[in-house]
Scaffold this motif. Structure first.
Motif, PDB file in Angstrom:
ATOM      1  N   ASP A 179       1.305  -1.595   0.181  1.00 37.46           N
ATOM      2  CA  ASP A 179       0.129   0.044  -0.296  1.00 37.46           C
ATOM      3  C   ASP A 179       1.032   1.247  -0.307  1.00 37.46           C
ATOM      4  O   ASP A 179       0.256   2.113  -0.842  1.00 37.46           O
ATOM      5  N   ASN A 180       2.067   1.230   1.076  1.00 37.43           N
ATOM      6  CA  ASN A 180       3.112   2.299   0.379  1.00 37.43           C
ATOM      7  C   ASN A 180       3.740   2.718  -1.005  1.00 37.43           C
ATOM      8  O   ASN A 180       3.365   4.177  -0.649  1.00 37.43           O
ATOM      9  N   LEU A 181       3.819   1.557  -1.615  1.00 39.46           N
ATOM     10  CA  LEU A 181       4.154   1.771  -2.354  1.00 39.46           C
ATOM     11  C   LEU A 181       3.218   2.272  -3.797  1.00 39.46           C
ATOM     12  O   LEU A 181       3.776   3.193  -4.495  1.00 39.46           O
ATOM     13  N   ALA A 182       2.551   1.519  -3.365  1.00 35.44           N
ATOM     14  CA  ALA A 182       0.636   2.518  -3.899  1.00 35.44           C
ATOM     15  C   ALA A 182       0.937   4.200  -4.131  1.00 35.44           C
ATOM     16  O   ALA A 182       0.891   4.896  -4.823  1.00 35.44           O
ATOM     17  N   ARG A 183       0.871   4.439  -2.521  1.00 32.70           N
ATOM     18  CA  ARG A 183       1.334   5.904  -2.537  1.00 32.70           C
ATOM     19  C   ARG A 183       2.199   6.574  -2.678  1.00 32.70           C
ATOM     20  O   ARG A 183       1.695   7.531  -3.164  1.00 32.70           O
TER      21      ARG A 183
END
Length: 528
Positions: A179-183
């Motif tokens: 999720d943090n990569l996507a963010r």
């Protein structure tokens, strides 16, 4: 009874002055907490693959086609933690297919065996994973050494084959959850920034660290609120070497060939790079990308001590180095004063913390010892009500801000630790009790660094902080790795599914930590 100024000895007045300075410093840091939190410095936005596709399409229409290169820099000897970081990138690509044509991975290492192992393991990965061997005889024109030497080697590769991308810098144990990569991709696609950072927390393999290490590491996410301030209001007085995202064309222009200081290698290459970028491009190139990275804490007191000594010594090196650059004189007098005073003040307050922590701990131990002796002798304790004084107010406020800062930092570290709520509550209590003792160890390294610098020493021993294999048992640094958890081939596009990084369950599109092993026991797929 109220007394404006208490009777103090000369040493007492010196300590009181140091305490006032530290209280003012903590007031500043707490103001950065308010500012960073008000601007959402850690993104918790819930994204879907459609959100990423739409964002990328709009950026392409506007002529922005930046891709994202994950660059992992390792000396070698920590292959399992490097693989963990790569596996989480691949899990992010599997969870958000829009990232498949956007993300790729490069690893630079000094270990030829690791190059072969990485090439074999990720030969069929969902995105390109390319390992590079740093040649043993590679030398930069300025004789740069240590980590900056490896970074400059990769810059040379990128100059020969440039790409329209952001370089996302990882240390060997760094992790961006899916999720943090996507963010990160979503944020920089919508709001492009030349050089940006995000917060780092230290919850990986949390229970491998000693209690004092946990208490010391709890101050770091608290201090990271100031990272938001310096990146959004440059010049950058400090810079992370990881979770640092740089547009590749800027990195290729600046480079990492930072040379040496009086023949000694520069150990704070990130700060030197940031100040060099400010000298060349000014404040507008900096920003904040809001995506959180997770890393390991040091697992031993020796490793934590050495790490903190390097931080302060590296800051002093960086300031001396940048002041010798030709571009330094081009800065305004205000900027030169600001950079010099703030870096020195940060170093001074960090080192002063040792004397304050040690004497406060010692005086409290003496008082408690006297009271305990009287109690055992059957004497009345006769504890008088404390007088209200400036000294008492200042020390009380300082104590509350100090303990509160560690508790807030601990809150951030525990989110990705995989601990249950009861275990987290236990750690909050234990860290609160250990903080006064940890403060002595935390500030000893900075004090030694300042004393060495004052004595004319310009070189300090440098060795990477030891890393522990994911899920390892036994002492820190053990190569033992637990058996991988079963996962579908579609979930992790590599030959063998990795052991879970951060035990979590999916709730919507947010990462929700759960107790380690709970999903494995029930047969559920564990995904970070």
């Amino acid at each position: 009874m109220t007394r404006l100024l208490p009777p103090l000895s000369p040493v007492g007045w010196l300590l009181f002055g140091a305490m006032v300075l530290l209280v003012l410093t903590y007031l500043y840091y707490w103001s950065t907490v308010v500012r960073a939190t008000a601007h959402g410095h850690v993104s918790r936005v819930r994204l879907t693959d459609s959100d990423l596709r739409l964002s990328r399409a709009c950026a392409q229409d506007a002529g922005r086609t930046h891709r994202f290169l994950i660059q992992i820099t390792t000396k070698g000897g920590a292959l399992p933690v490097v693989e963990r970081g790569i596996d989480q990138v691949l899990e992010g690509v599997a969870r958000y297919p829009a990232l498949r044509r956007v993300v790729r991975v490069e690893v630079v290492t000094e270990d030829a065996g690791e190059v072969a192992a990485l090439a074999h393991r990720y030969r069929d990965a969902g995105v390109p994973v390319r390992p590079f061997l740093l040649p043993p005889d590679y030398a930069t024109p300025k004789g740069t050494r240590l980590k900056a030497r490896a970074l400059e080697y990769m810059v040379e590769q990128h100059r020969a084959d440039p790409d329209d991308c952001y370089v996302v810098h990882f240390d060997e144990e760094s992790v961006l959850t899916p999720d943090n990569l996507a963010r990160l991709v979503h944020r920089l696609t919508d709001h492009p920034v030349g050089i940006s950072e995000g917060m780092i927390s230290y919850g990986l393999d949390w229970d491998r660290a000693t209690l004092l290490n946990k208490a010391m590491e709890s101050s770091r996410p608290f201090g990271c609120h100031e990272c938001y301030t310096v990146m959004t209001s440059p010049p950058p007085m400090h810079l992370h070497g990881s979770n640092l995202v740089i547009r590749q064309d800027l990195e290729n222009e600046i480079g990492w060939d930072i040379g040496t200081l009086d023949g000694a290698p520069l150990i704070a290459e990130d700060l030197v790079f940031g100040l060099g970028a400010y000298l060349r491009f000014g404040p507008d190139v900096f920003g904040w990308h809001h995506a959180e990275m997770v890393e390991q804490p040091p697992f031993t007191l020796k490793a934590a001590y050495k790490q903190r000594e390097r931080w302060v010594f590296g800051s002093l090196q960086a300031l001396a180095h940048v002041r010798a650059q030709a571009d330094w004189s081009r800065l305004s007098r205000r900027d030169r004063w600001h950079i010099g005073v703030v870096i020195r003040l940060r170093v001074l307050t960090y080192a002063l913390g040792f004397a304050v922590s040690l004497l406060a701990l010692g005086s409290n131990a003496v008082v408690l010892g006297v009271l305990a002796t009287r109690a055992l002798a059957g004497d009345a304790l006769g504890v008088a009500a404390p007088e209200l004084s400036v000294y008492g107010v200042v020390t009380g406020a300082g104590l509350l801000m100090w303990l509160g800062s560690n508790q807030l930092g601990l809150f951030y570290n525990l989110r990705y630790s995989g601990l249950s709520r009861a275990q987290k509550a236990r750690d909050h209590v234990l860290v609160l009790l250990a903080t006064p003792f940890a403060g002595v160890v935390d500030t000893a390294g900075p004090l030694v660094a300042v004393l060495k610098w004052a004595a004319g020493i310009r070189e300090v021993a440098w060795k990477p902080t030891p890393k522990a294999a994911p899920g390892a048992r036994g002492r820190a640094g053990s190569a033992t790795v637990v058996a991988p958890v079963a996962a579908s081939a579609a979930a992790v596009p590599v030959a063998a599914a990795p052991a879970p990084l951060i035990p979590t369950q999916r709730s919507g599109s947010a990462d929700v930590p759960v107790a380690a092993g709970s999903a494995a026991r029930s047969g559920a797929v564990v995904t970070p």
